[in-house]
Design a protein around this motif. Structure first.
Motif, mmCIF file in Angstrom:
data_model
loop_
_atom_site.group_PDB
_atom_site.id
_atom_site.type_symbol
_atom_site.label_atom_id
_atom_site.label_comp_id
_atom_site.label_asym_id
_atom_site.label_seq_id
_atom_site.Cartn_x
_atom_site.Cartn_y
_atom_site.Cartn_z
ATOM 1 N N SER A 153 10.691 37.220 -37.378
ATOM 2 C CA SER A 153 11.613 37.996 -36.312
ATOM 3 C C SER A 153 11.083 39.358 -35.839
ATOM 4 C CB SER A 153 12.974 38.178 -36.877
ATOM 5 O OG SER A 153 13.723 36.888 -37.274
ATOM 6 N N LEU B 201 12.624 34.574 -31.556
ATOM 7 C CA LEU B 201 13.315 35.734 -32.409
ATOM 8 C C LEU B 201 14.672 35.460 -32.600
ATOM 9 C CD1 LEU B 201 13.625 38.463 -33.625
ATOM 10 C CD2 LEU B 201 14.034 39.495 -31.178
ATOM 11 N N VAL C 35 16.001 34.679 -36.556
ATOM 12 C CA VAL C 35 16.846 35.832 -37.005
ATOM 13 C C VAL C 35 17.945 35.578 -38.052
ATOM 14 C CG1 VAL C 35 18.471 36.228 -35.141
ATOM 15 C CG2 VAL C 35 17.660 38.285 -36.480
#
Length: 416
Positions: A86, A365, A369
């Motif tokens: 991330s 991402l 995450v």
């Protein structure tokens, strides 16, 4: 990949405009074949990489059983793969906006395989975290550049991007089918066998770069540099937050669904592996369905309603016991993945001047995450029960729907 033109007495007036970047009428059929080959190669290569994202979740039950990890310790393994990924994924996205880096595809694929291959060697918890973190870096490096190459090869086709995303879903689905028999037969010391998909994927990555470049040379190609639409940063931020809500639900389910299915059905390892397979296979079905729905309605509308459908499906996963659990796992996965490829292209259209960054966030991402919250869910499960820890997941699709309500459908690039 291109849409067929309707036949009628006045094709000039009746035929709809071709999708952005599609070869114009009369263009050589070889260009379309190059596009299909490029997307197919990218899709299979994507599967070879994302099998390692699914492999982390598939390994969790074995870490719990063989090394007596707590829920919190097991979710820490997921965090190690997700957190570093991330953090560095936006950096790789920004780099691909500045310059083409096709060499990242085979290199990052190799890193994924090496990390997971050594994750089960030895009994050291820090070494295990380091290995899965290396795999996370490989995943982070792969997605922004592969999405950029796929966008060029697809020439703006949402359907083609859907097939590219489908490859990743299939990789997820194959992970438990690969990990369970290998580790079940040889124990955690057999993880080096899991390097094989990376070897195949690295070769395909080299082919994908060549075929993607060839497809991009076809008539009607539009690249991100030729796109002069303004960025809509506000919509991109809202979209990203919605994807984060989706990510938390899917990653947490992927981390614990095997253990949860064994509890709720009274089955063994096979019952848990089956639940994980259904979760990932449902994602593949949802991706295909999302592309089909977007051909009839706008992408934003499809995304909104997919979040609404996911609310009831996730509630069924958490609350319904017995074999019916598998049905709700499939429905939840499909609902969470219907918007997957659509959100990637939406992000690229909201940030047309920064396609690499948009791809890194929406494809990477915001997906990884979700693993950052896995330790918190694991700690809550240790303190209460796994079912109690999963209850908050029901509210997240509702929050995703609220975030997507104000989103506009972005304008498409002007036709050449």
């Amino acid at each position: 990949m291109t849409t067929s033109q309707p036949v009628g007495p006045s094709p000039e007036t009746l035929a709809p405009a071709p999708p952005p970047g599609s070869p114009p009428p009369g263009s050589p059929p070889s260009a379309d074949r190059k596009q299909r080959r490029a997307i197919l190669t990218l899709s299979v290569g994507h599967a070879c990489v994302d099998v390692y994202q699914g492999a982390v979740s598939a390994l969790v039950p074995f870490f719990v059983a063989d090394r007596n990890y707590t829920y919190a310790a097991a979710s820490g393994v997921v965090l190690a793969a997700s957190l570093l990924s991330s953090l560095v994924q936006p950096a790789f996205g920004a780099l691909t906006d500045r310059r083409s880096m096709p060499w990242l595809l085979p290199l990052s694929t190799a890193l994924c395989g090496i990390g997971i291959a050594f994750s089960g060697v030895g009994n050291s918890y820090p070494l295990t975290l380091l290995c899965v973190a290396i795999a996370g870096v490989g995943i982070a490096a792969y997605h922004p550049e592969s999405a950029r190459v796929a966008r060029i090869a697809s020439r703006g086709s949402h359907t083609a991007m859907g097939w590219f995303s489908l490859g990743g879903n299939i990789g997820f689905a194959l992970a438990p089918l690969l990990v369970t028999p290998v580790i079940g037969a040889g124990g955690l010391g057999a993880t080096p066998v899991l390097v094989l998909p990376a070897a195949v994927g690295a070769v395909l990555a080299l082919l994908a770069v060549r075929r993607g470049s060839a497809a991009a040379e076809g008539p009607g190609t539009r690249t991100a540099k030729a796109d002069e639409r303004p960025d809509d940063r506000r919509s991109f931020v809202r979209l990203t937050l919605a994807i984060v809500c989706r990510s938390v639900v899917f990653v947490v389910l992927g981390s614990f669904i095997s253990l949860y299915a064994r509890q709720r059905t009274g089955g063994g390892t096979a019952a848990g592996a089956a639940a994980l397979f259904v979760l990932y296979l449902g994602g593949a079905v949802g991706t295909v369905l999302g592309s089909a729905l977007a051909a009839r309605w706008t992408r934003v509308r499809v995304v909104r309603w997919s979040y609404v459908a996911s609310i009831a499906a996730v509630a069924g996963v958490v609350l319904v016991p017995g074999p019916a659990l598998y049905l709700f796992v499939a429905l939840a996965s499909a609902g969470l993945y219907v918007p997957f490829s659509l959100q990637v292209t939406l992000g690229q259209d909201y940030l047309p001047s920064r396609v690499g960054t948009a791809s890194g966030v929406t494809l990477g991402l915001a997906v990884s995450v979700g693993g950052v919250l896995s330790p918190a869910v694991g700690a809550l499960a240790d303190a209460t029960s796994l079912r109690t820890a999963l209850l908050p997941l029901i509210a997240l699709p509702a929050l995703g729907w609220l975030l997507t309500r104000p989103l506009p459908e972005p304008a498409l690039p002007a036709q050449q």
